[in-house]
Design a protein around this motif. Structure first.
Motif, PDB file in Angstrom:
ATOM      1  N   LEU A 160       2.834  -0.250 -11.706  1.00 32.91           N
ATOM      2  CA  LEU A 160       2.682  -1.258 -10.651  1.00 32.91           C
ATOM      3  C   LEU A 160       4.073  -1.595 -10.107  1.00 32.91           C
ATOM      4  CD1 LEU A 160       0.896  -3.396  -9.151  1.00 32.91           C
ATOM      5  CD2 LEU A 160       1.442  -4.966 -11.023  1.00 32.91           C
TER       6      LEU A 160
ATOM      7  N   LEU B 144      -2.735  -1.211  -5.816  1.00 27.06           N
ATOM      8  CA  LEU B 144      -2.774  -0.308  -6.969  1.00 27.06           C
ATOM      9  C   LEU B 144      -4.215   0.094  -7.283  1.00 27.06           C
ATOM     10  CD1 LEU B 144      -0.903   0.943  -9.238  1.00 27.06           C
ATOM     11  CD2 LEU B 144      -1.770  -0.904 -10.679  1.00 27.06           C
TER      12      LEU B 144
ATOM     13  N   ASP C 156      -0.252  -6.646  -4.482  1.00 23.74           N
ATOM     14  CA  ASP C 156       0.208  -5.430  -5.174  1.00 23.74           C
ATOM     15  C   ASP C 156      -0.899  -4.846  -6.045  1.00 23.74           C
ATOM     16  OD1 ASP C 156       2.664  -5.799  -4.000  1.00 23.74           O
ATOM     17  OD2 ASP C 156       3.560  -6.795  -5.726  1.00 23.74           O
TER      18      ASP C 156
ATOM     19  N   THR D 153       1.579   6.360  -7.171  1.00 25.08           N
ATOM     20  CA  THR D 153       0.431   7.072  -7.760  1.00 25.08           C
ATOM     21  C   THR D 153       0.434   8.542  -7.356  1.00 25.08           C
ATOM     22  OG1 THR D 153      -0.935   6.311  -5.910  1.00 25.08           O
ATOM     23  CG2 THR D 153      -1.054   5.028  -7.947  1.00 25.08           C
TER      24      THR D 153
ATOM     25  N   ALA E 168       2.303   1.683  -3.532  1.00 27.20           N
ATOM     26  CA  ALA E 168       1.290   2.123  -4.497  1.00 27.20           C
ATOM     27  C   ALA E 168       0.923   3.590  -4.254  1.00 27.20           C
ATOM     28  CB  ALA E 168       0.043   1.237  -4.394  1.00 27.20           C
ATOM     29  N   LYS E 169       0.857   3.967  -2.982  1.00 28.54           N
ATOM     30  CA  LYS E 169       0.522   5.345  -2.630  1.00 28.54           C
ATOM     31  C   LYS E 169       1.617   6.306  -3.130  1.00 28.54           C
ATOM     32  CE  LYS E 169      -0.432   8.128   1.478  1.00 28.54           C
ATOM     33  NZ  LYS E 169      -0.394   8.107   2.947  1.00 28.54           N
TER      34      LYS E 169
ATOM     35  N   THR F  40      -5.928   3.916  -7.498  1.00 28.78           N
ATOM     36  CA  THR F  40      -6.184   4.415  -8.864  1.00 28.78           C
ATOM     37  C   THR F  40      -7.684   4.499  -9.136  1.00 28.78           C
ATOM     38  OG1 THR F  40      -5.881   2.132  -9.631  1.00 28.78           O
ATOM     39  CG2 THR F  40      -4.023   3.637  -9.949  1.00 28.78           C
TER      40      THR F  40
ATOM     41  N   ARG G 226       0.836  -1.217   0.000  1.00 30.94           N
ATOM     42  CA  ARG G 226       0.000   0.000   0.000  1.00 30.94           C
ATOM     43  C   ARG G 226       0.861   1.253   0.000  1.00 30.94           C
ATOM     44  NH1 ARG G 226      -3.053   1.505   3.671  1.00 30.94           N
ATOM     45  NH2 ARG G 226      -4.791   2.364   2.449  1.00 30.94           N
TER      46      ARG G 226
END
Length: 337
Positions: free
Chosen positions: A42, A98, A94, A33, A29-30, A102, A26
């Motif tokens: 990714l 993502l 993962d 993005t 991904a944070k 998103t 997390r």
């Protein structure tokens, strides 16, 4: 948008390469993005262990080919075992992360897998020799990878419906495969060079899997075969800009004129002092002038990235690198001369 219809990203774009530090899906991904709002990807988190690295993740995607971890690396097995299951579970984690970050996103989104030739050098047959040693095994591996990627791309499109999915094939061993420099298991000999037409054909078949989505081939090794990758249908070529030599310049010029995008790795992937963003892309501007290419095409043809993955960086440095890439790309767009 770029004038080239195969590109799904805007002029002056920046993105990452693949790996990120740490083991929290997390958090990664944070960061990705949040830093790369216009071209996220990714991330891979190899610090979690075997199965979370790029080879393990890709092995988890294969269809009807299974592998387990031996002290020497990944080896083909008869059935999916703990290592394959772990690789798949981490990829699922993962993707969940993502998807969470998103929501409502529309635009390019990059996912990556190891290409067929680097996979064939990294995956051992039952006897312990690399799959690269056996032409039939290479073909089977490429077919299994194609099937697995079809499923993976469909899954990503389902989870992020607004995404224009860009597939990156990681091929750091490609040059060694072409030059016959991949060592055998004993370490005393090297595997025979694979015929360029065979290498190109396998890559072309995998490019076709993405349908109308662009495929980028990444290698942070010296001597990237720009011409071969362009002929295989790569929409973009991702490389470490600091490793370029004059030998590659003509092929780069031809690639750009043929509409191939350059994912130029200009920002160091390990902790250090960052220059100003405009300074990071100075070499790209100089190359453009030397090749006699029009400055106006620069921001359309170049995507700015770190020089390679960021697994070896500190989390704070990784974040600042991604932000730096965005600023450097903007400086290319604002001031191409």
């Amino acid at each position: 948008m770029s004038t080239n219809s195969t590109h799904k990203w805007a002029a002056g774009a920046a993105t990452g390469v693949g790996s990120m530090p740490g083991g929290d899906a997390r958090e990664a991904a944070k960061t990705v993005t949040g830093s790369l709002e216009a071209f996220p990807y990714l991330p891979e988190l190899p610090a979690r262990g075997p199965g979370a690295d790029m080879i393990g993740r890709t092995i988890g995607m294969l269809v009807e080919v299974y592998a387990h971890v031996e002290p020497s690396g990944w080896r083909i097995s008869d059935r999916p075992g703990r290592d394959t299951r772990r690789a798949r579970a981490w990829l699922g984690e993962d993707l969940d992360a993502l998807e969470e970050f998103t929501q409502g996103y529309q635009g390019p989104l990059k996912v990556s897998a190891v290409g067929p030739w680097t996979l064939a050098t990294a995956l051992e047959l039952r006897g312990g020799e690399a799959a690269l040693s056996d032409a039939g095994a290479c073909r089977d591996l490429a077919a299994s990878l194609a099937e697995g990627l079809r499923g993976h791309l469909a899954d990503v499109r389902r989870r992020v419906p607004g995404a224009e999915v860009v597939l990156q094939l990681d091929e750091p061993s490609l040059t060694a495969v072409l030059q016959g420099r991949v060592k055998t298991a004993s370490g005393y000999r090297t595997h025979r060079a694979v015929d360029r037409a065979v290498v190109e054909g396998a890559l072309r078949d995998l490019v076709a899997v993405a349908g109308d989505g662009p495929v980028v081939v990444h290698s942070c090794a010296p001597g990237v075969p720009f011409g071969l990758l362009r002929r295989a249908g790569a929409a973009g070529i991702s490389f470490d800009f600091s490793l370029l030599t004059e030998r590659e310049e003509e092929a780069i010029g031809e690639a750009v004129e043929g509409g191939t995008a350059l994912f130029a790795g200009v920002v160091p992937g390990v902790d250090g002092r960052l220059s100003d963003p405009a300074g990071s892309v100075m070499g790209v501007r100089t190359l453009w002038r030397r090749l006699g290419l029009t400055p106006g095409t620069l921001a359309e043809s170049v995507v700015v990235t770190p020089s390679c993955g960021l697994a070896g960086a500190s989390p704070a440095y990784a974040r600042s690198v991604l932000a730096h890439c965005v600023r450097a790309a903007r400086s290319l767009a604002d001031n191409p001369e």
